[in-house]
Design a protein around this motif. Sequence first.
Motif, mmCIF file in Angstrom:
data_model
loop_
_atom_site.group_PDB
_atom_site.id
_atom_site.type_symbol
_atom_site.label_atom_id
_atom_site.label_comp_id
_atom_site.label_asym_id
_atom_site.label_seq_id
_atom_site.Cartn_x
_atom_site.Cartn_y
_atom_site.Cartn_z
ATOM 1 N N PRO A 51 -32.177 26.627 8.328
ATOM 2 C CA PRO A 51 -31.412 26.264 9.579
ATOM 3 C C PRO A 51 -29.998 25.923 9.344
ATOM 4 C CG PRO A 51 -33.465 25.108 9.277
ATOM 5 C CD PRO A 51 -33.274 25.621 8.277
ATOM 6 N N GLY A 52 -29.103 26.185 10.024
ATOM 7 C CA GLY A 52 -27.691 26.255 10.032
ATOM 8 C C GLY A 52 -26.765 27.092 9.033
ATOM 9 N N LEU A 53 -27.582 27.614 8.360
ATOM 10 C CA LEU A 53 -26.718 28.575 7.325
ATOM 11 C C LEU A 53 -26.382 29.824 8.190
ATOM 12 C CD1 LEU A 53 -25.663 29.205 4.537
ATOM 13 C CD2 LEU A 53 -27.797 29.833 3.836
ATOM 14 N N PRO A 106 -17.077 31.710 10.888
ATOM 15 C CA PRO A 106 -17.226 30.326 11.474
ATOM 16 C C PRO A 106 -17.283 29.418 10.278
ATOM 17 C CG PRO A 106 -19.237 31.775 11.117
ATOM 18 C CD PRO A 106 -18.022 32.534 10.810
ATOM 19 N N ALA A 107 -16.973 28.072 10.829
ATOM 20 C CA ALA A 107 -16.969 26.894 9.758
ATOM 21 C C ALA A 107 -18.598 26.645 9.420
ATOM 22 C CB ALA A 107 -16.180 25.701 10.600
ATOM 23 N N GLY A 108 -18.583 25.782 8.482
ATOM 24 C CA GLY A 108 -20.002 25.207 7.974
ATOM 25 C C GLY A 108 -20.385 26.225 6.796
ATOM 26 N N PRO A 109 -21.648 25.969 6.266
ATOM 27 C CA PRO A 109 -22.113 26.691 5.025
ATOM 28 C C PRO A 109 -22.189 28.283 5.328
ATOM 29 C CG PRO A 109 -23.573 24.658 5.608
ATOM 30 C CD PRO A 109 -22.777 24.880 6.879
ATOM 31 N N LEU A 110 -21.551 28.930 4.483
ATOM 32 C CA LEU A 110 -21.440 30.561 4.828
ATOM 33 C C LEU A 110 -21.917 31.400 3.450
ATOM 34 C CD1 LEU A 110 -20.834 32.645 6.973
ATOM 35 C CD2 LEU A 110 -18.420 32.618 6.102
#
Length: 408
Positions: free
Chosen positions: A253-255, A225-229
Amino acid sequence: MTEVLPDEALSEREPIGRARSAPSGRAARPRVLFVSHTGTMSGAELVLRDAVQPWTGSTAFLFEDGTLAEALRGQGLEIRLAHRRTALTALRRDASPLSALPLLGRLGALMVEIARAARRCDVVYANSQKAFLLSALAARAVGRPLIWHLHDILDSAHFGRAQRILQVRLANLSAARVIVPSEAAARAFVSAGGRRSLVRVVPNGLDLERDPRPAASLRAELGLPAGPLVGVFSRIAPWKGQDVLIDALATLPGLRCIVVGAPLFGEDSYAAHLRDLAAARGLSDRILFLGQRDDVPRLMQAVDVVVHPSVDPEPFGRTLVEAMLAGVPVIATDTGASAEILDGEATGTLVPPRRPDRLAAALSELLGNPDAYAARTDRARARALSRYGASRMQHDLADLILEAVGRT
């Protein structure tokens, strides 16, 4: 550099000279019998795969078949498999030695087979604790020097008291050398009663070629997935601390996170617990369990940070070096050899073990300002290249093998 820990003081180390060159020419080198209790590829077996490279024509005695046999055969070793395959995974490292009583007949037969193989060789090289216990008696019976490559930390977190006593007493009696991958592992061996004069520190070495493509391209190819990983790469086991990372993610949240690795030695219940924990924390859609993979270097390069959350002391930490070579920031728990590898916090971030709050804070700080960590990540890669290469390890181990048989 290979180091000796003298009797006078563990902190005073006298270096042994590096090998002038890896052995070349079958007539000029001893024949080594490498012994391993498992056919599964894990950290110690990956080290053995690289360590045997200069010893084409030597022999590997394996208690069971598997991917390790295939890898060692590919390195030019003769493979000898135990006639009566004896799976020793049921003999837990923290169990009483009495648990081996039902297997005494099979263990005795294994010792006889190792002794027969050792007669054709000049030195026996035991690559695990279980292999050492049987090889020590076999090598002594046929008068061959024994090297024990100890990949573990001999402390109460990993081994029962009776096992520690048995191992160090047998090492003191029969080992020509005890090789450990870190000062932390050396101190644990000596604290358990092992003789300082036996110990040599040879850091694990590995080579890794980086993929030149950017992380975004790798993610697209790998289906990430895209975003912080975040990525955690290790065997699935309670002491590796994957549950601590899951608790930390619950506050961020979101990680998202990828968990790479598999339970190898009867730890399937812990793997199931991790999935249940992720579901209970509402993270099932943010944590990807990828299992065992053969593309770890590319997966590492695709994440924003590698976390090494072990809750008990690590004897080394191959994952840390892999991440450093991949050019990815590292957060590790400050236990065992992590501080040695990361040079304190000069090349990575250290947090206390079993503290999801501190881990979450470190992740938030790093991901909130990644540019601030770029120089440290560059230093980490330079350190890994200079100190933890496979060729350096091979040379140092070659020195010790030649020394054990008196051919230096």
